[in-house]
Enzyme design. Sequence first.
Site, PDB file in Angstrom:
ATOM      1  N   ASP A  10      26.328  -7.034 -38.868  1.00 22.99           N
ATOM      2  CA  ASP A  10      25.232  -6.571 -39.722  1.00 22.99           C
ATOM      3  C   ASP A  10      25.140  -7.497 -40.931  1.00 22.99           C
ATOM      4  OD1 ASP A  10      24.360  -3.236 -40.907  1.00 22.99           O
ATOM      5  OD2 ASP A  10      23.535  -5.195 -41.436  1.00 22.99           O
ATOM      6  N   ASP A 112      18.383  -8.217 -38.061  1.00 23.27           N
ATOM      7  CA  ASP A 112      19.624  -8.501 -38.786  1.00 23.27           C
ATOM      8  C   ASP A 112      20.840  -7.757 -38.236  1.00 23.27           C
ATOM      9  OD1 ASP A 112      18.793  -5.998 -39.630  1.00 23.27           O
ATOM     10  OD2 ASP A 112      19.582  -6.247 -41.637  1.00 23.27           O
ATOM     11  N   GLU A 113      20.751  -7.231 -37.032  1.00 21.45           N
ATOM     12  CA  GLU A 113      21.883  -6.519 -36.441  1.00 21.45           C
ATOM     13  C   GLU A 113      22.080  -6.940 -34.990  1.00 21.45           C
ATOM     14  OE1 GLU A 113      21.961  -2.253 -36.925  1.00 21.45           O
ATOM     15  OE2 GLU A 113      20.695  -2.434 -38.695  1.00 21.45           O
TER      16      GLU A 113
END
Length: 414
Positions: A10, A112-113
Amino acid sequence: MKHRIIFHIDVNSAYLSWEAAYRLQHGESTDLRNIPSIVGGDESKRHGIVLAKSIPAKKYGILTGESIYSAKQKCPNLTIIPPNYERYMKASSSMVDLLEEYSSYIQRYSIDEVFLDYSYGNEQNFLDIAYEIKERIKKELGFTVNIGIGPNKLLAKMASDFKKPDRVHTLFHYEIEDKMWPLPVDKLFMVGSKTKKKLNGRGVFTIGELAKLDREYIYSWLKKPGLLIWEYANGIENSPVRNIPLPVKSVGNSTTTSYDVDNRKESYMFLLALSEMVGMRIRDLEQSGRVISISLKSHQFHSYSHQKKLDIPTDSTNAIYKTAKKLFDKIWNEEPIRRFSVNISELYSNEFCQLSLLEDYDPREEILDKTIDKIRNRYGYNSVIRSCFLYSGIKPIIGGVVAEEDYPMMSSIF
DNA sequence: TCTGGGGTCCTAGGACCC
DNA sequence: TCTGGGGTCCTAGGACCC
Protein backbone atom coordinates in the site's frame (compact mmCIF):
# COMPACT_ATOMS: atom_id res chain seq x y z
CA MET A 1 -4.81 -26.44 0.29
CA LYS A 2 -1.76 -25.43 2.25
CA HIS A 3 -1.82 -22.17 4.12
CA ARG A 4 -1.06 -19.02 2.20
CA ILE A 5 1.20 -16.00 2.68
CA ILE A 6 -0.28 -12.90 1.16
CA PHE A 7 1.37 -9.48 0.94
CA HIS A 8 -0.61 -6.28 0.64
CA ILE A 9 1.53 -3.41 -0.63
CA ASP A 10 0.00 0.00 0.00
CA VAL A 11 1.65 3.25 -1.14
CA ASN A 12 1.74 5.79 1.71
CA SER A 13 -0.36 8.90 0.80
CA ALA A 14 -0.06 7.72 -2.80
CA TYR A 15 -0.86 10.77 -4.92
CA LEU A 16 1.06 13.06 -2.61
CA SER A 17 4.11 10.79 -2.41
CA TRP A 18 4.21 10.31 -6.15
CA GLU A 19 3.90 14.04 -6.70
CA ALA A 20 6.67 14.68 -4.18
CA ALA A 21 8.97 12.05 -5.71
CA TYR A 22 8.35 13.37 -9.21
CA ARG A 23 9.10 16.93 -8.21
CA LEU A 24 12.31 16.03 -6.40
CA GLN A 25 13.47 14.08 -9.42
CA HIS A 26 12.76 17.14 -11.57
CA GLY A 27 14.89 19.55 -9.64
CA GLU A 28 12.57 20.89 -6.96
CA SER A 29 14.12 21.34 -3.56
CA THR A 30 11.14 21.12 -1.18
CA ASP A 31 9.74 17.71 -0.43
CA LEU A 32 5.96 18.03 -0.29
CA ARG A 33 5.90 15.21 2.25
CA ASN A 34 7.65 17.43 4.80
CA ILE A 35 5.27 20.39 4.64
CA PRO A 36 1.50 20.69 5.10
CA SER A 37 0.36 19.89 1.57
CA ILE A 38 -2.42 18.15 -0.31
CA VAL A 39 -3.28 16.94 -3.78
CA GLY A 40 -6.70 18.34 -4.57
CA GLY A 41 -9.10 19.31 -7.35
CA ASP A 42 -9.88 22.74 -8.76
CA GLU A 43 -12.15 24.72 -6.45
CA SER A 44 -13.23 27.11 -9.23
CA LYS A 45 -14.64 24.09 -11.07
CA ARG A 46 -16.28 22.82 -7.89
CA HIS A 47 -13.92 19.85 -7.82
CA GLY A 48 -12.32 21.09 -4.65
CA ILE A 49 -11.82 18.08 -2.43
CA VAL A 50 -8.73 16.64 -0.76
CA LEU A 51 -7.48 13.58 -2.67
CA ALA A 52 -4.33 12.98 -0.62
CA LYS A 53 -2.56 14.70 2.26
CA SER A 54 0.94 14.86 3.70
CA ILE A 55 1.59 13.77 7.27
CA PRO A 56 2.15 17.40 8.38
CA ALA A 57 -1.24 18.27 6.79
CA LYS A 58 -2.81 15.37 8.67
CA LYS A 59 -1.57 16.91 11.91
CA TYR A 60 -3.86 19.89 11.22
CA GLY A 61 -6.80 17.48 11.18
CA ILE A 62 -7.20 17.55 7.41
CA LEU A 63 -9.08 14.52 6.09
CA THR A 64 -9.13 12.87 2.69
CA GLY A 65 -12.39 13.68 0.94
CA GLU A 66 -13.14 16.88 2.77
CA SER A 67 -13.48 20.17 0.92
CA ILE A 68 -10.35 22.16 0.24
CA TYR A 69 -12.23 25.13 1.61
CA SER A 70 -12.43 23.52 5.02
CA ALA A 71 -8.87 22.16 4.77
CA LYS A 72 -7.66 25.74 4.29
CA GLN A 73 -9.58 26.82 7.36
CA LYS A 74 -7.67 24.23 9.33
CA CYS A 75 -4.33 25.20 7.80
CA PRO A 76 -4.16 28.59 6.03
CA ASN A 77 -0.67 28.09 4.57
CA LEU A 78 -1.53 24.76 2.99
CA THR A 79 0.23 23.93 -0.29
CA ILE A 80 -2.27 22.63 -2.84
CA ILE A 81 -1.19 20.56 -5.84
CA PRO A 82 -3.50 19.66 -8.74
CA PRO A 83 -3.73 15.93 -9.54
CA ASN A 84 -1.95 14.37 -12.51
CA TYR A 85 -3.41 10.91 -13.03
CA GLU A 86 -1.13 9.95 -15.87
CA ARG A 87 1.85 10.57 -13.65
CA TYR A 88 0.33 8.40 -10.92
CA MET A 89 -0.49 5.63 -13.35
CA LYS A 90 3.15 5.54 -14.40
CA ALA A 91 4.41 5.47 -10.82
CA SER A 92 1.95 2.69 -10.04
CA SER A 93 3.10 0.67 -13.04
CA SER A 94 6.78 0.94 -12.12
CA MET A 95 5.92 -0.43 -8.70
CA VAL A 96 4.03 -3.34 -10.26
CA ASP A 97 7.01 -4.05 -12.55
CA LEU A 98 9.26 -4.28 -9.51
CA LEU A 99 6.83 -6.53 -7.64
CA GLU A 100 6.59 -8.90 -10.58
CA GLU A 101 10.18 -9.90 -9.89
CA TYR A 102 8.93 -11.56 -6.70
CA SER A 103 5.79 -13.39 -7.80
CA SER A 104 3.64 -13.81 -10.84
CA TYR A 105 0.59 -14.02 -8.60
CA ILE A 106 -0.07 -10.32 -8.43
CA GLN A 107 -3.35 -8.45 -8.25
CA ARG A 108 -3.50 -4.77 -8.94
CA TYR A 109 -6.28 -3.93 -6.55
CA SER A 110 -6.27 -0.18 -7.14
CA ILE A 111 -3.88 2.43 -8.44
CA ASP A 112 -1.95 2.35 -5.17
CA GLU A 113 -2.60 -1.12 -3.74
CA VAL A 114 -1.27 -4.50 -4.83
CA PHE A 115 -1.82 -8.00 -3.48
CA LEU A 116 1.02 -10.46 -3.95
CA ASP A 117 0.75 -14.18 -3.23
CA TYR A 118 4.01 -15.39 -1.76
CA SER A 119 2.75 -18.88 -0.95
CA TYR A 120 5.04 -20.46 -3.50
CA GLY A 121 8.13 -18.66 -2.35
CA ASN A 122 10.47 -19.83 0.35
CA GLU A 123 8.20 -19.68 3.37
CA GLN A 124 10.98 -19.10 5.84
CA ASN A 125 12.06 -15.75 4.47
CA PHE A 126 8.85 -13.87 3.80
CA LEU A 127 9.70 -11.13 6.29
CA ASP A 128 13.12 -10.55 4.76
CA ILE A 129 11.53 -10.39 1.33
CA ALA A 130 8.92 -7.88 2.49
CA TYR A 131 11.62 -5.60 3.89
CA GLU A 132 13.65 -6.00 0.73
CA ILE A 133 10.68 -4.98 -1.41
CA LYS A 134 9.93 -2.00 0.79
CA GLU A 135 13.54 -0.78 0.69
CA ARG A 136 13.89 -1.29 -3.03
CA ILE A 137 10.75 0.72 -3.76
CA LYS A 138 12.05 3.49 -1.53
CA LYS A 139 15.50 3.52 -3.11
CA GLU A 140 14.66 2.84 -6.73
CA LEU A 141 11.32 4.62 -7.07
CA GLY A 142 11.51 7.30 -4.41
CA PHE A 143 8.40 6.64 -2.34
CA THR A 144 7.49 4.56 0.70
CA VAL A 145 4.98 1.79 1.16
CA ASN A 146 3.44 -0.20 3.97
CA ILE A 147 3.42 -3.95 3.55
CA GLY A 148 0.89 -6.08 5.36
CA ILE A 149 1.41 -9.84 5.56
CA GLY A 150 -1.31 -12.31 6.40
CA PRO A 151 -2.86 -15.68 5.59
CA ASN A 152 -5.45 -14.04 3.34
CA LYS A 153 -6.11 -10.77 1.52
CA LEU A 154 -8.32 -9.32 4.24
CA LEU A 155 -5.78 -9.75 7.03
CA ALA A 156 -2.90 -8.61 4.80
CA LYS A 157 -4.85 -5.47 4.01
CA MET A 158 -5.76 -4.84 7.63
CA ALA A 159 -2.08 -5.26 8.54
CA SER A 160 -0.85 -2.75 5.99
CA ASP A 161 -3.13 -0.20 7.62
CA PHE A 162 -1.43 -0.45 11.01
CA LYS A 163 1.26 2.11 11.87
CA LYS A 164 2.39 4.21 8.87
CA PRO A 165 4.50 5.09 6.95
CA ASP A 166 7.30 2.84 5.69
CA ARG A 167 6.47 -0.25 7.76
CA VAL A 168 6.00 -3.99 7.50
CA HIS A 169 3.35 -5.65 9.69
CA THR A 170 2.01 -9.18 10.00
CA LEU A 171 -1.46 -10.30 10.98
CA PHE A 172 -1.81 -14.06 11.21
CA HIS A 173 -4.76 -15.78 12.84
CA TYR A 174 -3.04 -16.11 16.21
CA GLU A 175 -2.40 -12.34 16.22
CA ILE A 176 -5.99 -11.27 15.53
CA GLU A 177 -7.03 -11.01 19.14
CA ASP A 178 -4.14 -8.74 20.09
CA LYS A 179 -3.68 -6.69 16.95
CA MET A 180 -7.12 -6.38 15.35
CA TRP A 181 -9.85 -6.95 17.90
CA PRO A 182 -9.10 -3.87 20.04
CA LEU A 183 -9.51 -1.53 17.02
CA PRO A 184 -12.64 0.59 16.56
CA VAL A 185 -15.15 -1.32 14.48
CA ASP A 186 -15.06 1.09 11.53
CA LYS A 187 -11.38 0.30 10.97
CA LEU A 188 -12.59 -3.02 9.59
CA PHE A 189 -12.76 -3.27 5.81
CA MET A 190 -16.41 -2.83 4.70
CA VAL A 191 -17.58 -1.16 7.89
CA GLY A 192 -18.30 2.41 6.87
CA SER A 193 -19.89 5.26 8.76
CA LYS A 194 -23.48 4.01 8.37
CA THR A 195 -22.72 0.52 9.63
CA LYS A 196 -20.54 1.89 12.42
CA LYS A 197 -23.51 3.90 13.61
CA LYS A 198 -25.81 0.89 13.57
CA LEU A 199 -23.29 -1.26 15.41
CA ASN A 200 -22.56 1.41 17.99
CA GLY A 201 -26.31 1.73 18.53
CA ARG A 202 -26.34 -1.86 19.77
CA GLY A 203 -23.21 -1.56 21.88
CA VAL A 204 -20.66 -2.86 19.37
CA PHE A 205 -17.64 -0.55 19.36
CA THR A 206 -14.63 -2.74 18.58
CA ILE A 207 -13.86 -5.32 15.93
CA GLY A 208 -13.58 -7.89 18.73
CA GLU A 209 -17.11 -7.13 19.93
CA LEU A 210 -18.39 -7.62 16.39
CA ALA A 211 -16.45 -10.89 16.07
CA LYS A 212 -18.07 -12.29 19.22
CA LEU A 213 -21.66 -11.61 18.17
CA ASP A 214 -23.80 -14.61 17.37
CA ARG A 215 -23.58 -15.46 13.67
CA GLU A 216 -27.33 -15.97 13.25
CA TYR A 217 -28.04 -12.76 15.13
CA ILE A 218 -25.90 -10.58 12.86
CA TYR A 219 -27.29 -12.29 9.77
CA SER A 220 -30.90 -11.72 10.74
CA TRP A 221 -30.06 -8.12 11.58
CA LEU A 222 -27.77 -6.94 8.75
CA LYS A 223 -28.27 -9.72 6.20
CA LYS A 224 -25.44 -10.58 3.81
CA PRO A 225 -23.27 -7.52 4.47
CA GLY A 226 -23.61 -8.32 8.19
CA LEU A 227 -22.38 -11.86 7.70
CA LEU A 228 -19.49 -10.57 5.59
CA ILE A 229 -18.19 -8.14 8.22
CA TRP A 230 -18.70 -10.74 10.93
CA GLU A 231 -16.50 -13.14 8.97
CA TYR A 232 -13.93 -10.41 8.37
CA ALA A 233 -13.90 -9.59 12.08
CA ASN A 234 -13.04 -13.24 12.66
CA GLY A 235 -10.32 -13.22 10.01
CA ILE A 236 -12.33 -15.40 7.62
CA GLU A 237 -11.74 -14.60 3.95
CA ASN A 238 -10.40 -16.77 1.16
CA SER A 239 -10.62 -15.05 -2.21
CA PRO A 240 -7.72 -15.71 -4.57
CA VAL A 241 -5.08 -13.20 -5.60
CA ARG A 242 -6.44 -12.55 -9.04
CA ASN A 243 -3.90 -12.53 -11.82
CA ILE A 244 -6.58 -11.63 -14.31
CA PRO A 245 -9.06 -8.88 -13.52
CA LEU A 246 -12.74 -9.75 -13.24
CA PRO A 247 -14.80 -8.77 -16.28
CA VAL A 248 -16.12 -5.22 -16.25
CA LYS A 249 -19.81 -5.00 -15.35
CA SER A 250 -20.56 -1.39 -16.16
CA VAL A 251 -19.02 1.72 -17.67
CA GLY A 252 -20.02 5.19 -16.64
CA ASN A 253 -18.90 8.77 -16.59
CA SER A 254 -20.04 11.69 -14.53
CA THR A 255 -19.21 15.32 -14.04
CA THR A 256 -19.82 18.00 -11.50
CA THR A 257 -20.52 21.13 -13.49
CA SER A 258 -18.76 24.36 -12.61
CA TYR A 259 -22.16 26.04 -12.20
CA ASP A 260 -25.70 24.81 -11.52
CA VAL A 261 -27.43 23.92 -14.77
CA ASP A 262 -31.02 25.12 -14.85
CA ASN A 263 -32.14 24.50 -18.43
CA ARG A 264 -32.89 21.53 -20.64
CA LYS A 265 -30.67 22.52 -23.54
CA GLU A 266 -27.46 22.67 -21.54
CA SER A 267 -28.43 19.54 -19.63
CA TYR A 268 -28.68 17.69 -22.93
CA MET A 269 -25.23 18.93 -23.88
CA PHE A 270 -23.69 17.55 -20.70
CA LEU A 271 -25.49 14.25 -21.25
CA LEU A 272 -24.15 14.16 -24.82
CA ALA A 273 -20.59 14.95 -23.77
CA LEU A 274 -20.76 12.11 -21.21
CA SER A 275 -22.43 9.74 -23.69
CA GLU A 276 -19.52 10.38 -26.08
CA MET A 277 -17.04 9.14 -23.50
CA VAL A 278 -19.17 6.19 -22.37
CA GLY A 279 -19.62 5.21 -26.03
CA MET A 280 -15.90 5.42 -26.79
CA ARG A 281 -15.03 3.34 -23.76
CA ILE A 282 -17.62 0.63 -24.36
CA ARG A 283 -16.52 0.32 -27.99
CA ASP A 284 -12.92 0.16 -26.86
CA LEU A 285 -13.86 -2.84 -24.71
CA GLU A 286 -15.59 -4.38 -27.73
CA GLN A 287 -18.73 -4.75 -25.69
CA SER A 288 -22.32 -3.54 -25.85
CA GLY A 289 -24.74 -2.84 -23.05
CA ARG A 290 -28.48 -3.24 -22.64
CA VAL A 291 -29.17 -0.96 -19.70
CA ILE A 292 -28.65 2.79 -19.85
CA SER A 293 -28.97 4.83 -16.70
CA ILE A 294 -28.52 8.44 -15.74
CA SER A 295 -28.19 9.99 -12.37
CA LEU A 296 -28.53 13.61 -11.34
CA LYS A 297 -27.43 15.47 -8.27
CA SER A 298 -29.33 18.64 -7.49
CA HIS A 299 -27.83 21.88 -6.22
CA GLN A 300 -28.98 20.77 -2.80
CA PHE A 301 -27.09 17.50 -3.15
CA HIS A 302 -30.13 15.32 -3.59
CA SER A 303 -29.40 12.43 -5.98
CA TYR A 304 -31.86 10.53 -8.11
CA SER A 305 -31.53 8.12 -10.97
CA HIS A 306 -33.45 6.38 -13.71
CA GLN A 307 -32.66 3.50 -16.00
CA LYS A 308 -33.99 1.88 -19.14
CA LYS A 309 -33.48 -1.59 -20.48
CA LEU A 310 -33.16 -1.62 -24.25
CA ASP A 311 -34.49 -4.39 -26.48
CA ILE A 312 -30.99 -5.11 -27.72
CA PRO A 313 -27.52 -4.18 -26.42
CA THR A 314 -25.86 -1.16 -28.00
CA ASP A 315 -22.46 0.48 -28.23
CA SER A 316 -23.63 3.50 -30.20
CA THR A 317 -23.04 6.99 -28.85
CA ASN A 318 -26.28 8.18 -30.40
CA ALA A 319 -28.32 5.37 -28.91
CA ILE A 320 -26.84 6.00 -25.47
CA TYR A 321 -27.48 9.72 -25.77
CA LYS A 322 -31.06 9.33 -27.03
CA THR A 323 -31.90 7.09 -24.10
CA ALA A 324 -30.16 9.40 -21.63
CA LYS A 325 -32.19 12.32 -22.93
CA LYS A 326 -35.49 10.46 -22.54
CA LEU A 327 -34.56 9.42 -19.03
CA PHE A 328 -33.67 13.00 -18.17
CA ASP A 329 -37.05 14.26 -19.40
CA LYS A 330 -38.79 11.71 -17.21
CA ILE A 331 -37.08 12.64 -13.97
CA TRP A 332 -36.00 16.26 -14.17
CA ASN A 333 -38.16 18.44 -11.98
CA GLU A 334 -36.69 21.78 -13.14
CA GLU A 335 -34.41 22.12 -10.16
CA PRO A 336 -30.80 23.23 -10.81
CA ILE A 337 -28.37 20.36 -11.34
CA ARG A 338 -24.73 20.19 -10.18
CA ARG A 339 -23.79 16.70 -11.33
CA PHE A 340 -24.71 14.54 -14.31
CA SER A 341 -23.81 10.92 -14.88
CA VAL A 342 -24.39 8.43 -17.68
CA ASN A 343 -23.87 4.70 -17.25
CA ILE A 344 -24.18 1.55 -19.33
CA SER A 345 -24.53 -1.92 -17.83
CA GLU A 346 -25.64 -5.48 -18.51
CA LEU A 347 -22.75 -5.83 -20.90
CA TYR A 348 -22.29 -8.40 -23.65
CA SER A 349 -19.25 -9.12 -25.73
CA ASN A 350 -19.72 -7.93 -29.32
CA GLU A 351 -18.61 -11.38 -30.48
CA PHE A 352 -21.86 -12.74 -29.12
CA CYS A 353 -24.32 -10.11 -30.25
CA GLN A 354 -24.89 -10.43 -33.92
CA LEU A 355 -26.48 -7.03 -34.37
CA SER A 356 -26.11 -7.31 -38.11
CA LEU A 357 -28.78 -10.02 -38.13
CA LEU A 358 -31.39 -7.56 -36.91
CA GLU A 359 -33.85 -6.00 -39.26
CA ASP A 360 -33.52 -2.38 -38.24
CA TYR A 361 -29.74 -2.52 -37.93
CA ASP A 362 -28.01 0.36 -39.69
CA PRO A 363 -24.30 -0.32 -40.22
CA ARG A 364 -23.59 3.34 -41.01
CA GLU A 365 -23.98 4.37 -37.35
CA GLU A 366 -21.43 1.80 -36.32
CA ILE A 367 -18.97 2.77 -39.01
CA LEU A 368 -19.31 6.45 -38.12
CA ASP A 369 -18.67 5.82 -34.40
CA LYS A 370 -15.64 3.68 -35.15
CA THR A 371 -14.20 6.15 -37.62
CA ILE A 372 -14.56 9.01 -35.18
CA ASP A 373 -12.96 6.88 -32.43
CA LYS A 374 -9.93 6.31 -34.63
CA ILE A 375 -9.53 9.97 -35.50
CA ARG A 376 -9.93 11.00 -31.87
CA ASN A 377 -7.43 8.43 -30.68
CA ARG A 378 -4.90 9.62 -33.21
CA TYR A 379 -5.42 13.38 -33.22
CA GLY A 380 -6.97 14.05 -29.84
CA TYR A 381 -10.49 14.06 -28.43
CA ASN A 382 -11.23 17.52 -29.76
CA SER A 383 -10.22 16.81 -33.33
CA VAL A 384 -13.81 15.87 -34.14
CA ILE A 385 -16.62 17.46 -32.14
CA ARG A 386 -20.33 17.98 -32.54
CA SER A 387 -21.13 21.43 -33.82
CA CYS A 388 -23.59 22.14 -31.00
CA PHE A 389 -20.61 22.47 -28.67
CA LEU A 390 -18.99 25.23 -30.73
CA TYR A 391 -18.84 28.46 -28.73
CA SER A 392 -20.87 26.80 -25.98
CA GLY A 393 -18.18 26.79 -23.30
CA ILE A 394 -19.06 23.15 -22.61
CA LYS A 395 -16.44 20.48 -23.26
CA PRO A 396 -17.59 18.18 -26.09
CA ILE A 397 -16.34 14.99 -24.40
CA ILE A 398 -16.41 14.67 -20.65
CA GLY A 399 -15.06 11.95 -18.39
CA GLY A 400 -11.92 10.15 -17.37
CA VAL A 401 -10.43 6.68 -17.62
CA VAL A 402 -8.60 6.77 -20.88
CA ALA A 403 -9.32 3.51 -22.61
CA GLU A 404 -6.24 1.66 -21.34
CA GLU A 405 -5.92 -2.11 -21.38
CA ASP A 406 -5.96 -3.08 -17.75
CA TYR A 407 -6.57 0.03 -15.76
CA PRO A 408 -6.86 -1.17 -12.19
CA MET A 409 -10.40 -0.86 -10.97
CA MET A 410 -10.98 -0.05 -7.38
CA SER A 411 -13.86 -1.81 -5.82
CA SER A 412 -15.21 -3.06 -2.58
CA ILE A 413 -14.73 -6.70 -3.43
CA PHE A 414 -11.58 -8.76 -3.30
C1' DT B 1 -15.70 29.24 -4.83
C1' DC B 2 -17.64 24.10 0.95
C1' DT B 3 -18.60 18.94 -0.48
C1' DG B 4 -14.85 14.33 -7.27
C1' DG B 5 -15.19 10.38 -10.06
C1' DG B 6 -14.65 5.61 -10.98
C1' DG B 7 -16.63 1.26 -9.62
C1' DT B 8 -19.38 -3.33 -7.18
C1' DC B 9 -22.86 -5.47 -4.59
C1' DC B 10 -27.19 -5.71 -1.91
C1' DT B 11 -32.00 -4.81 -0.61
C1' DA B 12 -36.80 -3.66 -0.78
C1' DG B 13 -40.87 -3.20 -3.15
C1' DG B 14 -43.80 -3.68 -7.08
C1' DA B 15 -45.27 -6.13 -11.35
C1' DC B 16 -46.39 -10.25 -13.16
C1' DC B 17 -47.02 -15.24 -13.60
C1' DC B 18 -48.67 -19.77 -12.23
C1' DT C 1 -65.46 -12.63 -1.60
C1' DC C 2 -61.04 -12.84 4.95
C1' DT C 3 -56.36 -11.61 1.27
C1' DG C 4 -52.31 -17.89 -0.34
C1' DG C 5 -47.76 -18.12 -1.85
C1' DG C 6 -43.69 -19.01 -4.51
C1' DG C 7 -40.77 -17.52 -8.25
C1' DT C 8 -38.65 -14.10 -11.43
C1' DC C 9 -37.74 -9.71 -13.25
C1' DC C 10 -37.25 -4.88 -12.88
C1' DT C 11 -36.18 -0.52 -10.64
C1' DA C 12 -34.45 2.94 -7.37
C1' DG C 13 -31.68 3.77 -3.73
C1' DG C 14 -28.04 2.99 -0.63
C1' DA C 15 -23.77 0.96 1.31
C1' DC C 16 -19.03 0.30 0.58
C1' DC C 17 -14.23 0.73 -1.71
C1' DC C 18 -10.08 3.76 -3.47
